[in-house]
Motif scaffolding. Sequence first.
Motif, PDB file in Angstrom:
ATOM      1  N   GLY A  18     -29.566 -33.909  15.351  1.00 31.14           N
ATOM      2  CA  GLY A  18     -29.782 -35.359  17.314  1.00 31.14           C
ATOM      3  C   GLY A  18     -30.078 -34.130  17.802  1.00 31.14           C
ATOM      4  N   SER A  32     -37.755 -40.898  19.594  1.00 29.22           N
ATOM      5  CA  SER A  32     -38.589 -40.070  18.614  1.00 29.22           C
ATOM      6  C   SER A  32     -38.219 -39.977  17.258  1.00 29.22           C
ATOM      7  CB  SER A  32     -40.077 -39.190  19.330  1.00 29.22           C
ATOM      8  OG  SER A  32     -40.497 -38.449  18.463  1.00 29.22           O
ATOM      9  N   HIS A  34     -40.866 -38.649  15.513  1.00 26.83           N
ATOM     10  CA  HIS A  34     -41.021 -37.244  15.382  1.00 26.83           C
ATOM     11  C   HIS A  34     -39.998 -36.385  15.557  1.00 26.83           C
ATOM     12  CE1 HIS A  34     -44.404 -34.685  14.644  1.00 26.83           C
ATOM     13  NE2 HIS A  34     -43.712 -33.994  15.913  1.00 26.83           N
TER      14      HIS A  34
HETATM   15  N1  LIG Z   1     -32.046 -42.489  12.269  1.00 20.98           N
HETATM   16  C1  LIG Z   1     -31.608 -41.819  13.395  1.00 20.98           C
HETATM   17  N2  LIG Z   1     -32.529 -40.317  13.348  1.00 20.98           N
HETATM   18  C2  LIG Z   1     -32.478 -39.238  14.309  1.00 20.98           C
HETATM   19  C3  LIG Z   1     -31.344 -39.441  15.662  1.00 20.98           C
HETATM   20  N3  LIG Z   1     -31.422 -38.699  15.941  1.00 20.98           N
HETATM   21  C4  LIG Z   1     -31.437 -37.899  15.781  1.00 20.98           C
HETATM   22  N4  LIG Z   1     -33.276 -38.232  14.811  1.00 20.98           N
HETATM   23  C5  LIG Z   1     -34.343 -37.817  14.085  1.00 20.98           C
HETATM   24  O1  LIG Z   1     -33.555 -36.775  13.322  1.00 20.98           O
HETATM   25  C6  LIG Z   1     -34.496 -35.450  13.399  1.00 20.98           C
HETATM   26  C7  LIG Z   1     -33.874 -34.227  14.547  1.00 20.98           C
HETATM   27  O2  LIG Z   1     -34.161 -34.866  15.198  1.00 20.98           O
HETATM   28  P1  LIG Z   1     -33.589 -33.693  16.422  1.00 20.98           P
HETATM   29  O3  LIG Z   1     -33.174 -34.519  17.940  1.00 20.98           O
HETATM   30  O4  LIG Z   1     -35.382 -32.871  16.640  1.00 20.98           O
HETATM   31  O5  LIG Z   1     -32.290 -32.342  16.258  1.00 20.98           O
HETATM   32  P2  LIG Z   1     -32.116 -31.207  17.115  1.00 20.98           P
HETATM   33  O6  LIG Z   1     -30.855 -30.904  16.443  1.00 20.98           O
HETATM   34  O7  LIG Z   1     -32.297 -30.876  18.286  1.00 20.98           O
HETATM   35  O8  LIG Z   1     -32.702 -29.820  15.791  1.00 20.98           O
HETATM   36  P3  LIG Z   1     -33.467 -28.615  16.175  1.00 20.98           P
HETATM   37  O9  LIG Z   1     -34.154 -28.284  17.784  1.00 20.98           O
HETATM   38  O10 LIG Z   1     -34.272 -28.040  14.806  1.00 20.98           O
HETATM   39  O11 LIG Z   1     -31.609 -27.300  16.178  1.00 20.98           O
HETATM   40  C8  LIG Z   1     -35.935 -36.205  14.070  1.00 20.98           C
HETATM   41  O12 LIG Z   1     -36.701 -36.591  13.406  1.00 20.98           O
HETATM   42  C9  LIG Z   1     -34.771 -37.318  15.021  1.00 20.98           C
HETATM   43  O13 LIG Z   1     -36.375 -38.585  15.060  1.00 20.98           O
HETATM   44  C10 LIG Z   1     -30.082 -40.741  15.156  1.00 20.98           C
HETATM   45  O14 LIG Z   1     -29.357 -41.141  15.643  1.00 20.98           O
HETATM   46  N5  LIG Z   1     -30.745 -41.615  14.030  1.00 20.98           N
END
Ligand SMILES: Nc1nc2c(ncn2[C@@H]2O[C@H](COP(=O)(O)OP(=O)(O)OP(=O)(O)O)[C@@H](O)[C@H]2O)c(=O)[nH]1
Length: 230
Positions: A18, A32, A34
């Motif tokens: 996230g 999002s 997504h």
């Molecule tokens: N339920 C929920 N989903 C979340 C939350 N934060 C992120 N997500 C979901 O988790 C997934 C990954 O989120 P990203 O923010 O893209 O994760 P990241 O750590 O940046 O991923 P990388 O760029 O691949 O390292 C997405 O589908 C988000 O919508 C949260 O607080 N609650």
Amino acid sequence: MQRERLLKVLVIGDLGVGKTSIIKRYVHQVFSQHYRATIGVDFALKVLNWDHKTVVRLQLWDIAGQERYGNMTRVYYREAVGALVVFDMTRLSTFQAILKWKGDLDSKVALSNGRPVPAVLLANKCDQRHHGLCPKLPKLENFSKEYGFVDWYETSAKDNTNIDAAITCLVKSIMSVEEERALAEATSGACKGDPDGSVLVLPRFDYNTKEKGLGGCSGCLSIKPKQDQD
Ligand SMILES: Nc1nc2c(ncn2[C@@H]2O[C@H](COP(=O)(O)OP(=O)(O)OP(=O)(O)O)[C@@H](O)[C@H]2O)c(=O)[nH]1
């Protein structure tokens, strides 16, 4: 006249925990469902009126979880002054990776006095607590102290829980390190280029040219990247 401080802050943690969502929530107030994996690194900037005399330009570096084993990370870490280290409360493996991320951070960047840069631990996706690992996690209070985090927060980028609080806590910690350093320099007279402490002393990143340069006095950077060993 207001002073400007540019702070480079890293957001690190495993794939999909996230990181991008936390930054987007904090900077743009959006969320999002997504998922699109970050490739390499992404940047976001938030300008904060920190106090009546200081404007903080917070440069958030969103480092792809998949970069964990990559060769680029040392470049990303360079000149960082703080970090958010994130795991996903619903996936144990992402918590188990926290110490690798913290170790990586501490091995690649440090304050000029050799101390680790401030880091705050985020247990993200707390809105999914019912699918979560809470019973399996150690007490984060003790864990975060033991491993040198400034503090820890349960966060949700989705519900906007504790995102502001966690980042404000990190910035406060970074700014207090800055104040200590400025005080030490003022009393030792070490900083010849900035006798009244009024110039920007942190590295600047030019968003137009995407080039780094030094703001103000290059002799008194508060952070010191460790020597490249790659
Ligand atoms: N339920 C929920 N989903 C979340 C939350 N934060 C992120 N997500 C979901 O988790 C997934 C990954 O989120 P990203 O923010 O893209 O994760 P990241 O750590 O940046 O991923 P990388 O760029 O691949 O390292 C997405 O589908 C988000 O919508 C949260 O607080 N609650």
